[in-house]
Write a protein that holds these residues in place. Sequence first.
Motif, short mmCIF file in Angstrom:
data_model
loop_
_atom_site.label_atom_id
_atom_site.label_comp_id
_atom_site.label_asym_id
_atom_site.label_seq_id
_atom_site.Cartn_x
_atom_site.Cartn_y
_atom_site.Cartn_z
N LEU A 1 66.59 52.49 29.52
CA LEU A 1 65.60 51.43 29.69
C LEU A 1 64.97 51.47 31.09
O LEU A 1 64.39 50.50 31.55
N THR B 1 61.89 43.88 30.02
CA THR B 1 61.98 45.22 30.60
C THR B 1 60.65 45.93 30.46
O THR B 1 59.72 45.42 29.81
N TYR C 1 64.68 58.71 29.53
CA TYR C 1 64.51 57.68 30.53
C TYR C 1 65.79 57.44 31.31
O TYR C 1 66.89 57.75 30.84
N HIS D 1 60.19 48.37 28.70
CA HIS D 1 60.14 48.82 27.30
C HIS D 1 59.98 47.65 26.33
O HIS D 1 59.98 47.86 25.12
#
Length: 358
Positions: free
Chosen positions: A322, A298, A331, A300
């Motif tokens: 995410l 991802t 987010y 992140h």
Amino acid sequence: MKYKDYYETLGVKRDATEAEIKSAFRKLARKYHPDVNKTKEAEEKFKEINEAYEVLGDKQKRQRYDSLGSGWQGGADYTPPPGFENFNFNGGQGGTYQFNFNGQDMGGFSDFFSSLFGDMMGGAGTSSRSSRGGFSGFDFGNFQDMGQQAYTRQTYTNPRASRASSTSRKSEDLDITKTLNVTAKDLFSDSPITVKFNDMRKCTQCPPSGGYCSACGGTGIINETKSIKVKLPKEIKEGQKIRLKGEGKTDAYGQKGDLYLIITPKDSEYEIKGSDLTKEVEITPPEAVLGCKKDIQTLHGTIGIKIPPMTSSGKTLRLKNLGLPKKAGGYGNLNAKIKIVLPTKLTQKQIDLYKQLL
């Protein structure tokens, strides 16, 4: 306005010789000539072929056209170089270029042609292509002479007095609009992204006498690659515009237009919708039936997710916080969309087990 690829129209390479261009033109002209092909599509094609040869068959026009570079794509949006928009190409006041075939008006050159070559097409009265070795003198079999009798281009004097009539008003549209393709990574980062585009403007250094100009190489156009930094707002949506003041074109009086960037999300890994992202996660049929754990990448970082048993293809697992940054903080979500894929190779034992299941 759409960019026209004249090389593609004639079916020749960009480094084609004059002889190759002339040969390609003659073959196409025979095929689409109005005396032979009576369809409306052929008439339009015939005009396109003539316009392409008007440019590529003339050394000076071809040089100016080639100065646009080979990065353009046929049908893509095209903004005329600064200064050329001052010419009036649609009214009887000047710059009206029309085709006539046996007395029948067939329309004129495209706006794209006029934006680049309007200043090179001035003159009074009617001008035949025979002055440049165009149609006149070509033997097309049973066709009648394609010089002054058959197919001529009418040009009228284009007065430029209006260009300098007033320095207090905006003399042309100086704004530029471009499409900006952005990835999820671009939208996630806090750092500005670099945007590069071609900045074309009319050369102001050309000698009045018409001699060679070292600034533009005799093309009449200065073509430079411009690079600017752009900070993308959070939660920007597809189709929204970013305005960069003073980054547009500049006219002869020093007035500057603006640059507008139309946001277009384009990412091979993520589907972008506001601050939410969707990403496909591939699993095999046994993993779908029995459930499994998967590590996925991802924005992140890498995380592990648990896929429950009996998960069908197309099911979405929502992973909170995410996604992309939000205006108000925090987010959006990352949606893991399950996709069941078949193995590319199976052993005989595996095939037998599938047969038992069937």
